[in-house]
Design an enzyme around this catalytic site. Sequence first.
Site, PDB file in Angstrom:
ATOM      1  N   GLN A  54     -10.674   2.844  -2.625  1.00 35.51           N
ATOM      2  CA  GLN A  54      -9.219   2.983  -2.668  1.00 35.51           C
ATOM      3  C   GLN A  54      -8.838   4.392  -3.074  1.00 35.51           C
ATOM      4  O   GLN A  54      -9.575   5.072  -3.773  1.00 35.51           O
ATOM      5  CB  GLN A  54      -8.567   1.944  -3.558  1.00 35.51           C
ATOM      6  CG  GLN A  54      -8.883   2.024  -5.020  1.00 35.51           C
ATOM      7  CD  GLN A  54      -8.357   0.830  -5.780  1.00 35.51           C
ATOM      8  OE1 GLN A  54      -8.537  -0.317  -5.369  1.00 35.51           O
ATOM      9  NE2 GLN A  54      -7.712   1.066  -6.900  1.00 35.51           N
ATOM     10  N   GLY A  55      -7.689   4.775  -2.565  1.00 36.48           N
ATOM     11  CA  GLY A  55      -7.154   6.089  -2.870  1.00 36.48           C
ATOM     12  C   GLY A  55      -5.642   6.003  -2.971  1.00 36.48           C
ATOM     13  O   GLY A  55      -5.037   4.980  -2.639  1.00 36.48           O
ATOM     14  N   TYR A  56      -5.045   7.092  -3.404  1.00 32.60           N
ATOM     15  CA  TYR A  56      -3.618   7.108  -3.678  1.00 32.60           C
ATOM     16  C   TYR A  56      -2.923   8.168  -2.844  1.00 32.60           C
ATOM     17  O   TYR A  56      -3.285   9.343  -2.882  1.00 32.60           O
ATOM     18  CB  TYR A  56      -3.375   7.336  -5.173  1.00 32.60           C
ATOM     19  CG  TYR A  56      -3.930   6.182  -5.966  1.00 32.60           C
ATOM     20  CD1 TYR A  56      -3.157   5.057  -6.211  1.00 32.60           C
ATOM     21  CD2 TYR A  56      -5.250   6.168  -6.393  1.00 32.60           C
ATOM     22  CE1 TYR A  56      -3.672   3.965  -6.885  1.00 32.60           C
ATOM     23  CE2 TYR A  56      -5.775   5.074  -7.069  1.00 32.60           C
ATOM     24  CZ  TYR A  56      -4.981   3.982  -7.311  1.00 32.60           C
ATOM     25  OH  TYR A  56      -5.501   2.899  -7.964  1.00 32.60           O
ATOM     26  N   LEU A  57      -1.940   7.727  -2.072  1.00 32.06           N
ATOM     27  CA  LEU A  57      -1.079   8.645  -1.330  1.00 32.06           C
ATOM     28  C   LEU A  57      -0.056   9.257  -2.276  1.00 32.06           C
ATOM     29  O   LEU A  57       0.340  10.400  -2.128  1.00 32.06           O
ATOM     30  CB  LEU A  57      -0.355   7.908  -0.195  1.00 32.06           C
ATOM     31  CG  LEU A  57      -1.252   7.338   0.895  1.00 32.06           C
ATOM     32  CD1 LEU A  57      -0.453   6.435   1.819  1.00 32.06           C
ATOM     33  CD2 LEU A  57      -1.922   8.452   1.676  1.00 32.06           C
ATOM     34  N   HIS A  60      -5.478  11.385  -2.630  1.00 29.18           N
ATOM     35  CA  HIS A  60      -5.950  12.219  -3.736  1.00 29.18           C
ATOM     36  C   HIS A  60      -7.418  11.908  -4.015  1.00 29.18           C
ATOM     37  O   HIS A  60      -7.884  10.798  -3.786  1.00 29.18           O
ATOM     38  CB  HIS A  60      -5.131  11.942  -5.007  1.00 29.18           C
ATOM     39  CG  HIS A  60      -3.675  12.229  -4.877  1.00 29.18           C
ATOM     40  ND1 HIS A  60      -3.158  13.500  -4.875  1.00 29.18           N
ATOM     41  CD2 HIS A  60      -2.608  11.397  -4.735  1.00 29.18           C
ATOM     42  CE1 HIS A  60      -1.851  13.449  -4.753  1.00 29.18           C
ATOM     43  NE2 HIS A  60      -1.483  12.174  -4.662  1.00 29.18           N
TER      44      HIS A  60
END
Length: 165
Positions: free
Chosen positions: A27-30, A81
């Site tokens: 998972q990653g964060y926009l 990120h």
Amino acid sequence: MGRETERKFLVEGQSWRQGAAGIQYRQGYLSAAEECVVRIRTAGERGFLTVKGRKTGLSCPEYEFEIPLREAEELLERHCHRPLIEKIRYTFDFKGMTWEIDEFKGENEGLIVAEVELAEEDQHIEIPDWAGREVSLDPKYRNVNLMRCPYCSWSQEVKMHCGHR
């Protein structure tokens, strides 16, 4: 409105591993703003877009949408990120509740956290013997904060204070 209410605990020992089968998560964060987090996640062969509002107590507004796996992978690689959150998630039923244990990999290797979703904040739950210190209100254990300040960057003193070796 969608709402997530959960409690989190550090995991102690290895007894939870017996018969455990997990699913790989990335998972990653926009967006990682305090008021609104926008997350992309792959869970096995599925992709998700999740929007979470500001957390108050044990709860936060949450909206989750399934998206095509290929698009989720593309967003993770091109727009999120760094570092990405990598973990294996194990799911267990215990005394009528579903517990999820996240064994972190990559930048957060060595950290194992269990969480249980609640219908309401004051809901009574039975706690398994492998669930150690509760960290529900400790912001450093939120996944978005593990992206900002990964477990590998914590000092040995902080890890010891938090119950890790």
